[in-house]
Design a protein around this motif. Structure first.
Motif, PDB file in Angstrom:
ATOM      1  N   SER A 249       9.645   3.636 125.366  1.00  0.00           N
ATOM      2  CA  SER A 249       8.917   3.145 124.195  1.00  0.00           C
ATOM      3  C   SER A 249       8.792   4.258 123.162  1.00  0.00           C
ATOM      4  CB  SER A 249       7.540   2.633 124.604  1.00  0.00           C
ATOM      5  OG  SER A 249       6.780   3.695 125.127  1.00  0.00           O
ATOM      6  N   ALA A 250       8.614   3.853 121.932  1.00  0.00           N
ATOM      7  CA  ALA A 250       8.482   4.810 120.835  1.00  0.00           C
ATOM      8  C   ALA A 250       7.096   5.435 120.865  1.00  0.00           C
ATOM      9  CB  ALA A 250       8.714   4.115 119.504  1.00  0.00           C
ATOM     10  N   ARG A 251       7.048   6.738 120.613  1.00  0.00           N
ATOM     11  CA  ARG A 251       5.762   7.427 120.485  1.00  0.00           C
ATOM     12  C   ARG A 251       5.374   7.302 119.011  1.00  0.00           C
ATOM     13  NH1 ARG A 251       7.180  12.965 123.638  1.00  0.00           N
ATOM     14  NH2 ARG A 251       8.869  12.916 122.120  1.00  0.00           N
ATOM     15  N   LEU A 252       4.410   6.460 118.740  1.00  0.00           N
ATOM     16  CA  LEU A 252       4.134   6.020 117.387  1.00  0.00           C
ATOM     17  C   LEU A 252       2.631   5.920 117.158  1.00  0.00           C
ATOM     18  CD1 LEU A 252       5.596   4.742 114.870  1.00  0.00           C
ATOM     19  CD2 LEU A 252       5.429   2.569 116.066  1.00  0.00           C
ATOM     20  N   SER A 253       2.198   6.285 115.975  1.00  0.00           N
ATOM     21  CA  SER A 253       0.806   6.138 115.566  1.00  0.00           C
ATOM     22  C   SER A 253       0.814   5.533 114.168  1.00  0.00           C
ATOM     23  CB  SER A 253       0.119   7.510 115.558  1.00  0.00           C
ATOM     24  OG  SER A 253      -1.178   7.410 115.030  1.00  0.00           O
TER      25      SER A 253
ATOM     26  N   ALA B  47       2.935   7.984 111.969  1.00  0.00           N
ATOM     27  CA  ALA B  47       3.812   9.059 112.438  1.00  0.00           C
ATOM     28  C   ALA B  47       4.610   8.589 113.643  1.00  0.00           C
ATOM     29  CB  ALA B  47       2.990  10.284 112.811  1.00  0.00           C
ATOM     30  N   TRP B  48       5.777   9.204 113.799  1.00  0.00           N
ATOM     31  CA  TRP B  48       6.684   8.895 114.903  1.00  0.00           C
ATOM     32  C   TRP B  48       7.139  10.206 115.513  1.00  0.00           C
ATOM     33  CZ3 TRP B  48      12.440   8.680 114.160  1.00  0.00           C
ATOM     34  CH2 TRP B  48      13.110   8.259 115.310  1.00  0.00           C
ATOM     35  N   TRP B  49       7.106  10.285 116.838  1.00  0.00           N
ATOM     36  CA  TRP B  49       7.504  11.485 117.569  1.00  0.00           C
ATOM     37  C   TRP B  49       8.692  11.131 118.460  1.00  0.00           C
ATOM     38  CZ3 TRP B  49       4.217  13.939 122.010  1.00  0.00           C
ATOM     39  CH2 TRP B  49       4.721  15.191 122.344  1.00  0.00           C
ATOM     40  N   PRO B  50       9.920  11.258 117.934  1.00  0.00           N
ATOM     41  CA  PRO B  50      11.099  10.918 118.739  1.00  0.00           C
ATOM     42  C   PRO B  50      11.284  11.908 119.891  1.00  0.00           C
ATOM     43  CG  PRO B  50      11.775  11.953 116.694  1.00  0.00           C
ATOM     44  CD  PRO B  50      10.277  11.781 116.612  1.00  0.00           C
ATOM     45  N   ARG B  51      12.046  11.497 120.877  1.00  0.00           N
ATOM     46  CA  ARG B  51      12.316  12.354 122.035  1.00  0.00           C
ATOM     47  C   ARG B  51      13.558  13.221 121.854  1.00  0.00           C
ATOM     48  NH1 ARG B  51       9.633   7.942 123.785  1.00  0.00           N
ATOM     49  NH2 ARG B  51       8.063   8.297 125.378  1.00  0.00           N
TER      50      ARG B  51
ATOM     51  N   LEU C 104       7.096   6.918 107.526  1.00  0.00           N
ATOM     52  CA  LEU C 104       6.567   7.593 108.709  1.00  0.00           C
ATOM     53  C   LEU C 104       6.832   9.092 108.662  1.00  0.00           C
ATOM     54  CD1 LEU C 104       7.736   5.189 111.566  1.00  0.00           C
ATOM     55  CD2 LEU C 104       5.465   5.328 110.518  1.00  0.00           C
ATOM     56  N   LEU C 105       5.832   9.865 109.048  1.00  0.00           N
ATOM     57  CA  LEU C 105       6.026  11.286 109.310  1.00  0.00           C
ATOM     58  C   LEU C 105       6.856  11.369 110.579  1.00  0.00           C
ATOM     59  CD1 LEU C 105       5.275  14.357 109.046  1.00  0.00           C
ATOM     60  CD2 LEU C 105       3.342  13.835 110.544  1.00  0.00           C
ATOM     61  N   VAL C 106       7.903  12.196 110.582  1.00  0.00           N
ATOM     62  CA  VAL C 106       8.721  12.380 111.781  1.00  0.00           C
ATOM     63  C   VAL C 106       8.381  13.747 112.367  1.00  0.00           C
ATOM     64  CG1 VAL C 106      11.040  12.538 112.731  1.00  0.00           C
ATOM     65  CG2 VAL C 106      10.572  10.948 110.857  1.00  0.00           C
ATOM     66  N   ILE C 107       7.819  13.722 113.554  1.00  0.00           N
ATOM     67  CA  ILE C 107       7.415  14.946 114.243  1.00  0.00           C
ATOM     68  C   ILE C 107       8.601  15.425 115.070  1.00  0.00           C
ATOM     69  CG2 ILE C 107       5.795  15.909 115.915  1.00  0.00           C
ATOM     70  CD1 ILE C 107       3.895  13.566 115.042  1.00  0.00           C
ATOM     71  N   PRO C 108       8.998  16.687 114.936  1.00  0.00           N
ATOM     72  CA  PRO C 108      10.155  17.175 115.695  1.00  0.00           C
ATOM     73  C   PRO C 108       9.996  16.952 117.197  1.00  0.00           C
ATOM     74  CG  PRO C 108       9.487  18.781 114.051  1.00  0.00           C
ATOM     75  CD  PRO C 108       8.429  17.720 114.064  1.00  0.00           C
TER      76      PRO C 108
END
Length: 184
Positions: free
Chosen positions: A10-14, A28-32, A103-107
């Motif tokens: 699942s996507a790590r999403l807020s 924000a989204w925190w991809p793997r 969305l903010l993309v968190i590294p």
């Protein structure tokens, strides 16, 4: 011979709660990983309930080693575009139903505590901070925290810590002029 596909994570999403306060980001989204082909399907799936069918995505290629033109998602294709003028820390998703989602993309390699702070900051209703500003603020916060931890460790091996600063002015204290300074 059949090959079993790895289960989609699942996507790590807020996401920002739906309010009347519009901000610069919708969350924000925190991809793997940095692989858009793997990362876009779970993100689009997670956003379907809030934003409908996502049809297009734009990114800045500075953060993505490969930007595919199309990504297959369950039931449809998402077209991917890139713009060097776009904030490198932001992804824009477009939907026929709702319009646009920023969305903010968190590294992917961000420490979990820092990612949690960024996800919370980006999801504040009415947030007026751009993605790049949030990322630079978090970098500064991380440096301050590392400096504080290293300072504490150094003090522990030094034989203690300095006296804490005074919280209140001392009654009856006098200012003593420092040689070479001017009094204002």
């Amino acid at each position: 011979m059949t090959t079993a596909l790895a289960p989609m994570l699942s996507a790590r999403l807020s996401l920002t709660p739906r309010t009347t306060l519009a901000g610069l980001l919708d969350g924000a989204w925190w991809p793997r990983s940095r692989d858009l082909t793997l990362e876009i399907p779970p993100l689009v799936d997670a956003l379907a309930g809030h934003f409908g069918c996502i049809t297009r995505v734009t990114v800045n290629p500075a953060r993505w080693p490969v930007v595919p033109h199309k990504v297959a998602v369950a039931g449809h294709t998402v077209h991917v575009g890139w713009f060097t003028e776009q904030d490198p820390d932001k992804m824009i998703l477009l939907s026929y139903a709702v319009g646009r989602c920023d969305l903010l993309v968190i590294p992917p390699d961000t420490e979990p505590a820092a990612a949690a702070r960024l996800m919370a900051s980006a999801a504040v209703p009415g947030n007026v901070l751009a993605a790049g500003v949030l990322m630079s603020d978090e970098a500064a916060t991380g440096r301050r925290m590392r400096d504080a931890r290293s300072g504490e460790n150094a003090w522990e091996t030094d034989g203690g810590a300095a006296r804490p600063p005074l919280r209140h002015a001392i009654v009856g204290a006098r200012m003593i002029p420092v040689p070479g300074s001017r009094r204002r």
